[in-house]
Each structure stands twice: as structure tokens, then as C-alpha cells.
Scaffold this motif. Structure first.
Motif, PDB file in Angstrom:
ATOM      1  N   ASN A  52      87.184 -27.482  26.108  1.00  0.00           N
ATOM      2  CA  ASN A  52      86.576 -26.249  26.576  1.00  0.00           C
ATOM      3  C   ASN A  52      85.143 -26.183  26.052  1.00  0.00           C
ATOM      4  O   ASN A  52      84.919 -26.272  24.849  1.00  0.00           O
ATOM      5  CB  ASN A  52      87.395 -25.074  26.020  1.00  0.00           C
ATOM      6  N   ILE A  53      84.162 -26.004  26.960  1.00  0.00           N
ATOM      7  CA  ILE A  53      82.777 -25.871  26.506  1.00  0.00           C
ATOM      8  C   ILE A  53      82.220 -24.476  26.771  1.00  0.00           C
ATOM      9  O   ILE A  53      81.007 -24.278  26.760  1.00  0.00           O
ATOM     10  CB  ILE A  53      81.854 -26.964  27.091  1.00  0.00           C
ATOM     11  N   ARG A  54      83.100 -23.506  26.969  1.00  0.00           N
ATOM     12  CA  ARG A  54      82.650 -22.117  27.089  1.00  0.00           C
ATOM     13  C   ARG A  54      82.052 -21.677  25.760  1.00  0.00           C
ATOM     14  O   ARG A  54      82.499 -22.091  24.693  1.00  0.00           O
ATOM     15  CB  ARG A  54      83.815 -21.192  27.454  1.00  0.00           C
ATOM     16  N   SER A  55      81.050 -20.805  25.821  1.00  0.00           N
ATOM     17  CA  SER A  55      80.317 -20.448  24.610  1.00  0.00           C
ATOM     18  C   SER A  55      80.907 -19.278  23.815  1.00  0.00           C
ATOM     19  O   SER A  55      80.474 -19.024  22.708  1.00  0.00           O
ATOM     20  CB  SER A  55      78.859 -20.136  24.956  1.00  0.00           C
ATOM     21  N   ASP A  56      81.883 -18.577  24.354  1.00  0.00           N
ATOM     22  CA  ASP A  56      82.451 -17.413  23.678  1.00  0.00           C
ATOM     23  C   ASP A  56      83.589 -17.847  22.743  1.00  0.00           C
ATOM     24  O   ASP A  56      84.673 -18.196  23.204  1.00  0.00           O
ATOM     25  CB  ASP A  56      82.963 -16.435  24.738  1.00  0.00           C
ATOM     26  N   PRO A  57      83.370 -17.810  21.416  1.00  0.00           N
ATOM     27  CA  PRO A  57      84.403 -18.280  20.488  1.00  0.00           C
ATOM     28  C   PRO A  57      85.691 -17.453  20.515  1.00  0.00           C
ATOM     29  O   PRO A  57      86.771 -18.002  20.327  1.00  0.00           O
ATOM     30  CB  PRO A  57      83.740 -18.212  19.116  1.00  0.00           C
ATOM     31  N   ARG A  59      87.014 -15.888  23.168  1.00  0.00           N
ATOM     32  CA  ARG A  59      87.746 -16.293  24.364  1.00  0.00           C
ATOM     33  C   ARG A  59      88.309 -17.707  24.168  1.00  0.00           C
ATOM     34  O   ARG A  59      89.432 -17.989  24.554  1.00  0.00           O
ATOM     35  CB  ARG A  59      86.834 -16.280  25.582  1.00  0.00           C
ATOM     36  N   ALA A  60      87.521 -18.565  23.542  1.00  0.00           N
ATOM     37  CA  ALA A  60      87.981 -19.934  23.299  1.00  0.00           C
ATOM     38  C   ALA A  60      89.219 -19.951  22.406  1.00  0.00           C
ATOM     39  O   ALA A  60      90.117 -20.769  22.614  1.00  0.00           O
ATOM     40  CB  ALA A  60      86.862 -20.762  22.685  1.00  0.00           C
ATOM     41  N   HIS A  76      87.332 -27.282  21.294  1.00  0.00           N
ATOM     42  CA  HIS A  76      86.266 -26.390  21.736  1.00  0.00           C
ATOM     43  C   HIS A  76      84.948 -26.975  21.246  1.00  0.00           C
ATOM     44  O   HIS A  76      84.765 -27.208  20.058  1.00  0.00           O
ATOM     45  CB  HIS A  76      86.464 -24.983  21.178  1.00  0.00           C
ATOM     46  N   ALA A  77      84.041 -27.247  22.174  1.00  0.00           N
ATOM     47  CA  ALA A  77      82.723 -27.794  21.844  1.00  0.00           C
ATOM     48  C   ALA A  77      81.652 -26.822  22.312  1.00  0.00           C
ATOM     49  O   ALA A  77      81.657 -26.397  23.465  1.00  0.00           O
ATOM     50  CB  ALA A  77      82.531 -29.158  22.505  1.00  0.00           C
ATOM     51  N   LEU A  78      80.757 -26.468  21.437  1.00  0.00           N
ATOM     52  CA  LEU A  78      79.668 -25.543  21.779  1.00  0.00           C
ATOM     53  C   LEU A  78      78.447 -26.327  22.225  1.00  0.00           C
ATOM     54  O   LEU A  78      77.496 -26.507  21.469  1.00  0.00           O
ATOM     55  CB  LEU A  78      79.337 -24.652  20.579  1.00  0.00           C
TER      56      LEU A  78
END
Length: 165
Positions: A52-57, A59-60, A76-78
């Protein structure tokens, strides 16, 4: 008279719409934001890892819990939407090429950033030509608008990092 759709109706349409996804290989699925019911479908289809590369931690964290509940490994990767760096691609290559990853679902909100990263990975780490990488994304189902975005962002990446492609 204008036809206006309420926010609730739009949310419902999003929730019941099928997941927008693009199988680029038998091992890698590029996807938009999965819905709660998608996690189990991924597991049933043999996927092992979700990146997941979504920016909201926050939600992640919820998505990671949903993925783990379905038996999936979650990463999870930012990584930025713009101005990707070679280090981001190197980290992606390590994840994709790690035998522990298995079949991978790689997602962001709209499946655009993941398409771009996949294209850059093919070119930078696997020696594909830009034309080959673009053809693979088209064959997976990406449309002209997405391809135009990929072309612009890939050009920006190669210019910033000083690569001739």
C-alpha cells in the motif's frame, strides 16, 4: 435543471463498484483502493502480500489489519506521488523480487501511481524499453489518460535523475 448526485450516492457508487485493477503479470496486480470485501478475494486468488502506498497512516493501519485478517502480509510504503527517487524504485524492486512476497497486490488510491512505479521498475531495474513497459500497461487495461500521465511523470523522473531512456 442540473443533475446533481449527493455525496452519499457517490460514496455508495464507489463502494459497490468493482475494484479497478490491472494484472500486469500472473504475480503482480496493480490496483486502486481495495474495499473491505476485496482482501479475502485477494487471499482466495493466491495473493500473499499487499503493498500500500497511500499516504494516510491511519487509513493504512486499518487496511493492514483488514489484509492481515484475510491472511495477507501487509507492507505500507510512504512514497511520494511526484518526485519519485531511485531509492523508491530500489525499495520496490527488493519487495517485488523477494521470494517471501509471493503474489503481490500493489495499490494506491486510483491505480495511477502504482502503474507509474511499475513502468519505471520495468525500465530501470529490468532493462525494458519505455515502449515495452507502456505496451504492458496498455495490455493490462490502462487507458490513454493514464498513459499520458505515465509518459509525463516518467519523463520528469528520467530528467531529474539524469537518465537517458
Amino acid at each position: 435543471m442540473q443533475n446533481q448526485t449527493s455525496c452519499n450516492a457517490l460514496q455508495h457508487q464507489t463502494e459497490v463498484a468493482p475494484l479497478r485493477s490491472y494484472a500486469v503479470t500472473e504475480q503482480v496486480l496493480l490496483a486502486a483502493q481495495p474495499q473491505p470485501e476485496d482482501w479475502q478475494r485477494f487471499a482466495e486468488a493466491g495473493y500473499k502480500t499487499v503493498l500500500n502506498i497511500r499516504s494516510d497512516p491511519e487509513r493504512a493501519a486499518v487496511q493492514a489489519a483488514n489484509a492481515r485478517a484475510a491472511g495477507l502480509r501487509s507492507i505500507h510504503a510512504l512514497w511520494p506521488a511526484y518526485e519519485l527517487e531511485p531509492e523508491h524504485l530500489a525499495e520496490f524492486a527488493r519487495i517485488v523480487e523477494d521470494p517471501e512476497t509471493g503474489k503481490l497486490v500493489f495499490h494506491c488510491r486510483s491505480a495511477t501511481r502504482v502503474g507509474l512505479i511499475w513502468m519505471l521498475y520495468r525500465i530501470v531495474h529490468q532493462g525494458w524499453t519505455r515502449e515495452q513497459a507502456e505496451a504492458e500497461l496498455r495490455a493490462a487495461g490502462y487507458d490513454d489518460d493514464a498513459m499520458e500521465t505515465f509518459e509525463f511523470c516518467a519523463g520528469d523522473f528520467f530528467e531529474r535523475v539524469g537518465m537517458q531512456v
